[in-house]
Design an enzyme around this catalytic site. Structure first.
Site, PDB file in Angstrom:
ATOM      1  CG  ASP A   1      -2.061   1.104   1.123  1.00 21.79           C
ATOM      2  OD1 ASP A   1      -1.841   1.980   0.528  1.00 21.79           O
ATOM      3  OD2 ASP A   1      -3.220   0.603   1.756  1.00 21.79           O
TER       4      ASP A   1
ATOM      5  CB  THR B   1       4.629  -2.520   6.354  1.00 24.80           C
ATOM      6  OG1 THR B   1       3.301  -1.742   6.651  1.00 24.80           O
ATOM      7  CG2 THR B   1       4.805  -3.912   6.811  1.00 24.80           C
TER       8      THR B   1
ATOM      9  CD1 TRP C   1      -6.680 -12.048   6.108  1.00 25.02           C
ATOM     10  CD2 TRP C   1      -6.483 -13.347   4.277  1.00 25.02           C
ATOM     11  NE1 TRP C   1      -5.980 -11.409   5.070  1.00 25.02           N
ATOM     12  CE2 TRP C   1      -5.542 -12.191   3.958  1.00 25.02           C
ATOM     13  CE3 TRP C   1      -6.345 -14.601   3.073  1.00 25.02           C
ATOM     14  CZ2 TRP C   1      -4.979 -12.364   2.914  1.00 25.02           C
ATOM     15  CZ3 TRP C   1      -5.613 -14.524   2.276  1.00 25.02           C
ATOM     16  CH2 TRP C   1      -4.814 -13.244   1.957  1.00 25.02           C
TER      17      TRP C   1
END
Length: 213
Positions: A119, A123, A192
């Site tokens: 994104d 991270t 999920w």
């Protein structure tokens, strides 16, 4: 960012299969250690390992790390509550080199970091930087010069959002950057995260990506 794109397990499974073939991961990069970023990278990492094993015959070990960039909101990512990107990456779990994993070494490895989505890229940049620190420390402990272990790092993401990134990865890492698919900058609803009817979620996924991927 507008709207929501639903994603099914089948789509992820097929995308990873196609990516392994397209990028020739089993013959070109040949990862021998997978580092899954939790929690979104866990299931893709497991699927990826199965496809790599089917092609190479090797069962690649998976190490799990926990990194969080999204704000901790009630039911974030579920029931219509969007995840809001935070400012700073938080390390919640890291590689375990003690106890039963005391023989694990990063040196000389071909490490593949796996996550569900690229994104803002914050991270991934953080994960690479921390791994490079660990590699440098292990080289120092072995009396090796920096970089002498020839350890390589690659990145595999299921989805790369087509948007300007907040941070950039080193050029050496981008040479081994593998994205199974590119999406618009929209909220991705992964299977999920589904807490309602998974069959309905799967049907919505077919409509979401019927003409885009």
């Amino acid at each position: 960012m507008s709207g929501k794109l639903y994603i099914s397990y089948n789509q992820i499974h097929q995308l990873i299969d196609n990516a392994v073939h397209t990028y020739k991961l089993d013959t070109d990069f040949q990862p021998d250690l997978i580092v899954a970023i939790g929690g979104g990278g866990f299931i893709p990492a497991r699927i990826l390992r199965s496809f790599l094993k089917a092609r190479s015959g090797h069962n690649i070990p998976i190490q799990a790390i926990g990194l969080s960039l999204y704000e901790e909101l009630p039911n974030a990512g579920q029931d219509g509550v969007p995840e809001v990107p935070g400012v700073q990456v938080t390390k919640t779990q890291w590689l375990n080199f003690g106890g039963a994993d005391s023989l694990v070494s990063l040196l000389g490895r071909r490490i593949l970091i796996v996550d569900e989505v690229d994104d803002s890229r914050k991270t991934l940049v953080y994960a690479v930087a921390e791994l490079l620190k660990d590699i440098a420390e292990q080289e120092r402990q072995k009396g090796l010069a920096p970089g002498a272990s020839n350890t390589e790092i690659g990145i595999f993401v299921v989805y790369n959002k087509d948007k300007p990134k907040a941070e950039e990865l080193p050029e050496s890492i981008m040479k081994r950057y593998y994205s199974a698919a590119t999406t618009p900058d929209r909220w991705l609803a992964f299977p999920w995260d589904c807490t309602t009817d998974i069959a309905e979620h799967t049907e919505l996924a077919k409509k979401s990506f019927g003409s885009e991927i």
